[in-house]
Design a protein around this motif. Structure first.
Motif: not given
Length: 167
Positions: A91-102
């Motif tokens: 759910x969170x990955x879909x809300x901020x696509x293309x961003x990697x942790x950290x």
């Protein structure tokens, strides 16, 4: 027909202002045709979001007019959740696509989030999800936030929008 988890009545009970400048949690419907409520998180962090951040989710069952603890719990390190979890993480990955942790400190707007599926055999239909957030800071784990949201498994028939003259 669709089966989905409706999430309503979000509450941010407490945040530590040493770690968060702001934390807003909302739930809303997008359209009349879509029965789901979508969660939005607006957060301004003052620390790096990495595996030192530990969200824990506790599912309480609504039973005899009270929320009672169930055996369903989920505990994560933040990047572990973001990178591989198929429930909250997806759910969170879909809300901020293309961003990697950290993630560096800063403002994050996570919009139109919904739990992607209802787990097969989930043990109850109505309850509350509590989230406690802790942070390992210099070898000491500190409690930095707490909130909840009501949940209910629902079934709905989707209505098709038609224009006059179309079948």
């Amino acid at each position: 027909m669709i089966t989905y988890i409706s999430t309503e009545h979000p509450v941010v009970e407490w945040i530590d202002t040493k770690y968060f400048k702001n934390f807003t949690l909302l739930s809303k419907r997008i359209s009349r045709e879509d029965p789901k409520y979508y969660v939005e998180v607006y957060v301004h962090t003052l620390f790096k979001l990495d595996n030192n951040l530990k969200p824990s989710f506790y599912f309480y069952q609504f039973l005899t007019n009270r929320y009672r603890p169930s055996f369903v719990e989920m505990h994560f390190s933040f990047c572990e959740m973001m990178n591989s979890d198929t429930f909250f993480g997806e759910t969170m990955r879909n809300a901020i696509p293309g961003r990697k942790c950290p993630f560096p400190p800063g403002e994050y707007d996570l919009k139109n989030m919904s739990i992607p599926y209802v787990p097969r055999g989930f043990p109850f239909a109505k309850g509350r999800i509590y989230c406690n957030v802790s942070f390992a800071d210099g070898g000491v784990t500190k409690h930095i936030g707490r909130g909840s949201i009501d949940m209910e498994i629902k079934v709905a028939k989707l209505r098709k929008r038609t224009r006059k003259g179309n079948l």
